[in-house]
Motif scaffolding. Structure first.
Motif, short mmCIF file in Angstrom:
data_model
loop_
_atom_site.label_atom_id
_atom_site.label_comp_id
_atom_site.label_asym_id
_atom_site.label_seq_id
_atom_site.Cartn_x
_atom_site.Cartn_y
_atom_site.Cartn_z
N GLU A 1 0.83 -1.20 0.04
CA GLU A 1 0.05 -0.03 -0.07
C GLU A 1 0.87 1.06 0.05
O GLU A 1 0.35 2.31 -0.02
N ARG A 2 2.19 1.04 -0.22
CA ARG A 2 3.03 2.13 0.00
C ARG A 2 3.24 2.87 1.21
O ARG A 2 3.59 4.17 1.33
N LYS A 3 2.73 2.35 2.15
CA LYS A 3 2.98 2.75 3.67
C LYS A 3 4.40 2.22 4.43
O LYS A 3 4.22 1.04 4.77
N ARG A 4 5.36 2.78 4.02
CA ARG A 4 6.81 2.42 4.18
C ARG A 4 7.59 2.80 5.33
O ARG A 4 8.82 2.60 5.32
N ASN A 5 6.93 3.62 6.02
CA ASN A 5 7.62 4.01 7.37
C ASN A 5 7.34 3.12 8.19
O ASN A 5 6.49 3.31 9.27
N ILE A 6 8.12 2.03 8.33
CA ILE A 6 8.11 1.16 9.26
C ILE A 6 9.43 0.84 10.17
O ILE A 6 10.42 0.74 9.70
N LEU A 7 9.27 0.75 11.54
CA LEU A 7 10.26 0.60 12.42
C LEU A 7 10.12 -0.88 13.03
O LEU A 7 9.08 -1.18 13.51
N ILE A 8 11.16 -1.46 13.21
CA ILE A 8 11.06 -2.78 14.15
C ILE A 8 12.11 -2.70 15.15
O ILE A 8 13.47 -2.42 14.95
N ILE A 9 11.81 -2.98 16.35
CA ILE A 9 12.64 -2.66 17.58
C ILE A 9 12.73 -4.13 18.39
O ILE A 9 11.83 -4.98 18.67
N VAL A 10 14.15 -4.68 18.34
CA VAL A 10 14.18 -5.99 18.77
C VAL A 10 15.43 -5.90 19.75
O VAL A 10 16.15 -4.99 19.87
N VAL B 1 12.72 -0.77 5.58
CA VAL B 1 12.52 -1.17 6.86
C VAL B 1 13.38 -0.74 7.88
O VAL B 1 14.75 -1.25 7.61
N VAL B 2 13.21 0.08 8.88
CA VAL B 2 14.45 0.47 9.64
C VAL B 2 14.34 -0.50 11.02
O VAL B 2 13.32 -0.88 11.51
N ILE B 3 15.41 -1.25 11.42
CA ILE B 3 15.70 -2.48 12.27
C ILE B 3 16.65 -1.62 13.37
O ILE B 3 17.66 -1.27 13.04
N THR B 4 16.20 -1.62 14.54
CA THR B 4 17.17 -1.17 15.59
C THR B 4 16.97 -1.95 16.86
O THR B 4 16.14 -2.74 17.03
N SER B 5 17.88 -1.83 17.91
CA SER B 5 17.73 -2.50 19.14
C SER B 5 17.01 -1.43 20.27
O SER B 5 16.68 -0.53 20.11
N TYR B 6 16.44 -2.14 21.32
CA TYR B 6 15.74 -1.64 22.24
C TYR B 6 16.82 -0.44 22.84
O TYR B 6 16.25 0.68 23.00
N PRO B 7 18.00 -0.81 23.45
CA PRO B 7 18.71 0.34 23.93
C PRO B 7 18.97 1.23 22.91
O PRO B 7 19.11 2.43 23.32
N ILE C 1 5.03 0.31 13.88
CA ILE C 1 6.35 -0.04 14.82
C ILE C 1 5.87 -1.59 15.44
O ILE C 1 5.02 -1.68 16.01
N VAL C 2 7.14 -2.21 15.26
CA VAL C 2 6.76 -3.81 15.69
C VAL C 2 7.93 -3.77 16.70
O VAL C 2 9.01 -3.52 16.62
N PHE C 3 7.51 -4.38 17.96
CA PHE C 3 8.27 -4.61 18.95
C PHE C 3 8.17 -6.13 19.16
O PHE C 3 7.31 -6.82 19.53
N ASP C 4 9.59 -6.61 19.03
CA ASP C 4 9.82 -8.20 19.16
C ASP C 4 10.23 -8.35 20.56
O ASP C 4 11.02 -7.33 20.94
N LEU D 1 10.19 4.65 25.48
CA LEU D 1 9.68 4.15 24.16
C LEU D 1 8.25 4.21 23.86
O LEU D 1 7.68 4.43 22.87
N ARG D 2 7.44 4.29 25.04
CA ARG D 2 5.99 4.50 24.96
C ARG D 2 5.83 5.87 24.74
O ARG D 2 4.93 6.21 23.74
N GLU D 3 6.48 6.76 25.29
CA GLU D 3 6.48 8.10 25.03
C GLU D 3 6.75 8.34 23.66
O GLU D 3 6.21 9.19 22.66
N ALA D 4 7.85 7.83 23.00
CA ALA D 4 8.42 8.20 21.67
C ALA D 4 7.40 7.70 20.56
O ALA D 4 7.62 7.81 19.29
N THR D 5 6.67 6.29 20.95
CA THR D 5 6.00 5.79 19.99
C THR D 5 4.31 5.98 19.93
O THR D 5 3.55 5.58 19.28
#
Length: 287
Positions: free
Chosen positions: A40-49, A95-101, A118-121, A140-144
């Motif tokens: 759907e061209r909705k490509r601002n996606i963040l994965i926090i792992v 897609v942007v992948i980053t760590s919790y810290p 935003i995906v939280f694994d 992270l709750r405030e930031a997201t």
């Protein structure tokens, strides 16, 4: 497919918790959701792992869904900033992948991106967000806040219903209201809870939490049947004497060998070693 469709019905402007048991494919479920948004061209996606899972996510997104991604960490983040990129979290067709810290450290940058998802694994890390001491979760709750979220966790709660409250409030703070109200109504636990309160709890969770158990998918997945065999074991007199003496030592009122703040946990570890064998406990040294 059922879990992915559930997430879209949640609706996604709030988010959903996918809490299938271990091994039932929560990563694939999240991948299906990401794929639909990508189409759907909705490509601002963040994965926090957790840090060890960053490369795994990067690899699975490409191999299973043909979706490119970038692992954002200090080295490439700083390089992008030096080259003129004002906010490296804002990527085009990646897609942007980053760590919790790292997400916590760059919370201000994350807040400035209009995320589609935003995906939280391993999202159980967020379940104590209601505690003021859990700074990563609260940051992270405030930031997201305000962005669609998918929380992936096989263990939405372990010790207390307050952990479930924490995860649900991460998705939508209005489902359970304030902490005091939730404690008054539900924190007694499911065994002491009235039937009316138990039904109320289930109804509130139902729109945002989806859980599949292994026994529900045996029609599709042929799990190996494992039959545990219990072997009776009786300690010798010497082993029993060792157990009694170590136990007495651990029960001393003043025990300088173990830090007061860690005594309960370390006592548990020592007891497990002691129950294993005398050889296991022999390498445990107390200063």
């Amino acid at each position: 497919m059922e879990a992915a469709l559930f997430a879209f019905r949640a609706p996604l402007e709030r988010g959903a918790i996918l809490a299938d048991e271990v091994g039932l494919g929560k990563t694939i479920e999240a991948g299906l959701i990401i794929s639909q948004l990508w189409a759907e061209r909705k490509r601002n996606i963040l994965i926090i792992v957790p840090p060890p899972l960053r490369k795994q996510w990067h690899q699975e997104l490409w191999e299973k869904f043909y979706i490119p991604s970038i692992i954002l960490e200090s080295k490439n983040f700083n390089e992008m900033v030096r080259s003129g990129h004002r906010n490296p979290f804002l990527q085009q067709d990646q897609v942007v992948i980053t760590s919790y810290p790292y997400a916590r450290n760059k919370a201000e940058m994350i807040r400035k991106v209009n995320w589609n998802l935003i995906v939280f694994d391993e999202a159980y890390r967020m379940r104590n967000v209601y505690k003021k001491s859990n700074k990563i979760a609260r940051t992270l709750r405030e930031a997201t806040a305000g962005y669609p979220k998918i929380l992936l966790t096989a263990t939405p709660l372990q010790n207390s219903l307050m952990e479930l409250y924490g995860l649900i409030s991460f998705i939508d703070p209005h489902i359970f209201g304030d902490e005091t109200t939730f404690r008054r109504q539900f924190s007694r636990g499911t065994k002491e809870m009235s039937e009316k309160d138990f039904i109320d709890l289930k109804q509130r969770i139902k729109p945002v939490c989806h859980r599949t158990l292994r026994r529900q998918v045996t029609e599709y997945v042929n799990y190996t049947q494992r039959i545990p065999i219990t072997q009776e074991f009786m300690p010798t007199n010497a082993e029993w004497e060792l157990y009694e003496k170590v136990s007495a030592y651990l029960q001393r009122e003043h025990l300088f060998a173990l830090p007061a703040s860690q005594r309960a946990l370390m006592t548990l570890v020592v007891r497990k070693l002691l129950a294993s064998s005398s050889f296991a406990i022999s390498d445990t040294c107390f200063p």
